[in-house]
Write an enzyme that holds these catalytic residues in place. Structure first.
Site, PDB file in Angstrom:
ATOM      1  N   LYS A   1     119.462  50.439  81.898  1.00 12.97           N
ATOM      2  CA  LYS A   1     117.851  50.595  81.244  1.00 12.97           C
ATOM      3  C   LYS A   1     117.067  50.985  82.336  1.00 12.97           C
ATOM      4  CE  LYS A   1     118.636  46.661  78.138  1.00 12.97           C
ATOM      5  NZ  LYS A   1     118.020  45.879  77.055  1.00 12.97           N
TER       6      LYS A   1
ATOM      7  N   ASN B   1     116.293  33.381  67.090  1.00 12.16           N
ATOM      8  CA  ASN B   1     116.955  32.893  68.058  1.00 12.16           C
ATOM      9  C   ASN B   1     116.068  31.547  68.578  1.00 12.16           C
ATOM     10  OD1 ASN B   1     114.904  34.193  70.210  1.00 12.16           O
ATOM     11  ND2 ASN B   1     116.053  35.976  69.468  1.00 12.16           N
TER      12      ASN B   1
ATOM     13  N   PHE C   1     114.639  40.972  81.363  1.00 13.38           N
ATOM     14  CA  PHE C   1     115.368  39.735  81.621  1.00 13.38           C
ATOM     15  C   PHE C   1     116.893  39.926  80.994  1.00 13.38           C
ATOM     16  CE2 PHE C   1     112.505  36.196  82.670  1.00 13.38           C
ATOM     17  CZ  PHE C   1     111.331  36.906  82.884  1.00 13.38           C
TER      18      PHE C   1
ATOM     19  N   LYS D   1     122.618  45.616  83.145  1.00 15.97           N
ATOM     20  CA  LYS D   1     121.426  45.937  82.462  1.00 15.97           C
ATOM     21  C   LYS D   1     120.524  46.836  83.055  1.00 15.97           C
ATOM     22  CE  LYS D   1     122.256  42.373  79.154  1.00 15.97           C
ATOM     23  NZ  LYS D   1     122.160  41.087  78.713  1.00 15.97           N
TER      24      LYS D   1
ATOM     25  N   LYS E   1     114.169  36.995  46.637  1.00 18.07           N
ATOM     26  CA  LYS E   1     115.087  35.977  47.157  1.00 18.07           C
ATOM     27  C   LYS E   1     116.434  36.220  46.324  1.00 18.07           C
ATOM     28  CE  LYS E   1     115.473  30.982  47.432  1.00 18.07           C
ATOM     29  NZ  LYS E   1     115.400  29.811  46.811  1.00 18.07           N
TER      30      LYS E   1
ATOM     31  N   ASP F   1     119.060  42.184  68.723  1.00 18.13           N
ATOM     32  CA  ASP F   1     119.695  43.183  68.691  1.00 18.13           C
ATOM     33  C   ASP F   1     120.184  43.929  67.568  1.00 18.13           C
ATOM     34  OD1 ASP F   1     119.763  43.419  71.615  1.00 18.13           O
ATOM     35  OD2 ASP F   1     121.353  41.649  71.549  1.00 18.13           O
TER      36      ASP F   1
HETATM   37  N1  CTP Z   1     115.278  44.040  74.950  1.00 17.39           N
HETATM   38  C1  CTP Z   1     114.439  44.997  74.152  1.00 17.39           C
HETATM   39  N2  CTP Z   1     114.542  45.238  72.869  1.00 17.39           N
HETATM   40  C2  CTP Z   1     115.672  44.926  72.585  1.00 17.39           C
HETATM   41  C3  CTP Z   1     116.725  44.027  73.131  1.00 17.39           C
HETATM   42  C4  CTP Z   1     116.392  43.723  74.349  1.00 17.39           C
HETATM   43  O1  CTP Z   1     113.458  44.987  74.726  1.00 17.39           O
HETATM   44  N3  CTP Z   1     115.831  45.529  71.111  1.00 17.39           N
HETATM   45  C5  CTP Z   1     115.011  43.540  76.281  1.00 17.39           C
HETATM   46  C6  CTP Z   1     114.658  42.050  76.170  1.00 17.39           C
HETATM   47  O2  CTP Z   1     113.196  41.887  76.441  1.00 17.39           O
HETATM   48  C7  CTP Z   1     115.264  41.789  77.737  1.00 17.39           C
HETATM   49  C8  CTP Z   1     116.494  42.655  77.923  1.00 17.39           C
HETATM   50  O3  CTP Z   1     116.145  43.872  76.968  1.00 17.39           O
HETATM   51  O4  CTP Z   1     114.493  41.988  78.618  1.00 17.39           O
HETATM   52  C9  CTP Z   1     117.737  41.984  77.537  1.00 17.39           C
HETATM   53  O5  CTP Z   1     118.694  42.983  77.623  1.00 17.39           O
HETATM   54  P1  CTP Z   1     119.866  43.055  76.448  1.00 17.39           P
HETATM   55  O6  CTP Z   1     121.008  43.964  76.836  1.00 17.39           O
HETATM   56  O7  CTP Z   1     119.439  43.514  75.122  1.00 17.39           O
HETATM   57  O8  CTP Z   1     120.285  41.454  76.691  1.00 17.39           O
HETATM   58  P2  CTP Z   1     121.104  41.028  75.476  1.00 17.39           P
HETATM   59  O9  CTP Z   1     120.336  41.049  74.080  1.00 17.39           O
HETATM   60  O10 CTP Z   1     121.484  39.533  75.849  1.00 17.39           O
HETATM   61  O11 CTP Z   1     122.288  41.989  75.486  1.00 17.39           O
HETATM   62  P3  CTP Z   1     123.979  41.826  75.452  1.00 17.39           P
HETATM   63  O12 CTP Z   1     124.393  41.002  73.998  1.00 17.39           O
HETATM   64  O13 CTP Z   1     124.515  43.076  75.789  1.00 17.39           O
HETATM   65  O14 CTP Z   1     124.305  40.858  76.677  1.00 17.39           O
END
Ligand code: CTP
Length: 409
Positions: free
Chosen positions: A349, A216, A331, A345, A295, A285
């Site tokens: 969490k 990302n 975040f 969130k 490859k 995620d």
């Molecule tokens: N985070 C984490 N581990 C993951 C995913 C996210 O520690 N596997 C943490 C990130 O560092 C951030 C927060 O979770 O602090 C973000 O939350 P998240 O719900 O994962 O946000 P998005 O990925 O944007 O989720 P969504 O697609 O549901 O909006």
């Protein structure tokens, strides 16, 4: 012209290094933040930049030598030093640091340092070997224990064409730290001295095959700003860094962990004695269910699909397995319904704090130097913060964390 009084008075000391020209930009940025800036220079700095440049931009006489017959104030080092809210030295040479550390006052800037009771912020810049000298390290340690704040130099290519630490920090960051000190937003305090802070930073890379990955746009700026700010406030800081595109701060311990799985493992190796965890990384995620060992060839394929599986949510797991008293912040980077999703969130969490931002806004988001965030505390309403540098935001976040800690004592 109407006489408008500025909010803050800054004494800007410029000493003799190639980075002296960058002090011009610092002066401009401080003026934009409502500071009246008066400049003093060493004679060597005046070899690099004409005092006239600073005089024209600051609107004040530039002090180089207080014995100079053109100097309008015969006891300038006393008057100058007692009128200012902050003494900022950009760049600070090894020589000036050595003189400050030892109480030598043989020119205007060093006399001002001794005569001033204002907080002092110095931004050193020098050749890497000079920076790494035990004598320089001793002087810096002594100045830190005397209460001087530092904007540490960064790694990069130096004027002498070598690459290493010693380059002046970005002028925006210097100005931001000066403003944070002037506004008293925590930076001048060493209020995190007993904290052990673990921060995840950057994006992750999820392998498709040995060559390709899913990732990302995270640059790591916000997480590194937090690490820098926490370190400057006295915390022991461990950064678990994924993929980043900016230089890490000097001071915090940096552990590299590129994939979500590696980051997860590294966090749980470091978390046992942490008192604060901040999930600033944009952790993937989902990851490919099985990365190909060799490859993937496109031969005979018009289409291709990847099967993805969920990664472990590091933040949620840290939160659910934490000891009593450990503060956990996360975040939420959103594009719609920012506060609503971020609050979800926070609850889901079980966080103490969530920092939400709308990454579609100008001046917010992954690669921006600034951020526009809302902070939501457990059980509290969202506070919408104005646009500010990521370093300033880092200090605001750490102020909240310190407040939560103090309330829980
Ligand atoms: N985070 C984490 N581990 C993951 C995913 C996210 O520690 N596997 C943490 C990130 O560092 C951030 C927060 O979770 O602090 C973000 O939350 P998240 O719900 O994962 O946000 P998005 O990925 O944007 O989720 P969504 O697609 O549901 O909006």
């Amino acid at each position: 012209m109407s006489e408008k009084k500025n909010q803050f008075k800054v004494g800007l000391g410029v000493t003799g290094g190639i980075a002296a020209y960058k002090a011009i930009e610092v002066l401009r940025l401080l003026q934009k933040s409502d500071c009246d800036v008066r400049v003093a220079m060493t004679t060597h700095a005046a070899e690099f930049i004409q005092p006239l440049t600073f005089r024209a931009l600051s609107g004040h006489y530039v002090l180089v030598d207080d014995y100079d017959s053109g100097n309008p104030d015969p006891i300038a080092h006393i008057n100058f030093s007692q009128e200012i809210d902050l003494f900022l030295v950009v760049p600070a040479t090894a020589n000036t640091l050595a003189k400050f550390a030892n109480g030598i006052a043989d020119d205007f800037i060093t006399s001002t340092y001794l005569a001033s009771t204002a907080p002092v912020l110095v931004a050193p810049a020098m050749n890497t070997t000079m920076w790494n000298q035990p004598a320089t390290a001793r002087n810096i340690a002594r100045l830190k224990s005397d209460g001087v704040r530092f904007v540490e130099p960064i790694a990069g290519e130096l004027a002498c064409k070598t690459v290493g630490t010693g380059k002046l920090e970005d002028v925006e960051n210097i100005a931001a730290q000066a403003m944070a000190m002037l506004k008293g937003t925590g930076h001048s305090a060493r209020d995190l001295e007993n904290e052990r802070v673990v921060i995840t930073v950057g994006g992750t890379r999820e392998a498709i095959d040995p060559v390709r990955f899913i990732s990302n746009r995270s640059s790591g700026r916000m997480g590194f700003a937090l690490a820098r700010a926490a370190f400057e406030r006295g915390a022991e800081v461990t950064v678990i860094a994924g993929s980043t595109s900016v230089d890490p701060p000097t001071g915090p311990r940096i552990i590299n962990a590129l994939s979500a799985a590696e980051m997860h493992e590294a966090v749980f190796e470091e978390i046992s004695d942490a008192t604060v965890f901040i999930g600033a990384a944009a952790v993937a995620d989902y990851r490919p269910k099985s990365a190909a060992a060799s490859k993937i060839k496109k031969k005979d394929r018009d289409e291709m699909s990847l099967e993805l599986e969920r990664t472990e949510d590091i933040l949620a797991k840290v939160s659910s397995t934490r000891r009593n008293g450990v503060i956990v912040a996360g975040f939420a980077a959103e594009t719609t319904n920012v506060v609503e999703y971020a609050t979800e969130k926070l609850k889901k969490k079980n966080l103490d704090l969530v920092i939400a931002n709308d990454i579609t806004k100008d001046g917010a988001g992954f690669n921006s130097e600034t951020n526009i965030a809302s902070i939501i505390e457990k059980g509290g309403a969202a506070e919408n913060l104005p646009k500010m540098s990521k370093l300033e935001l880092a200090h605001v976040i750490l102020d909240r964390i310190a407040k939560i800690r103090d309330a829980g004592k």
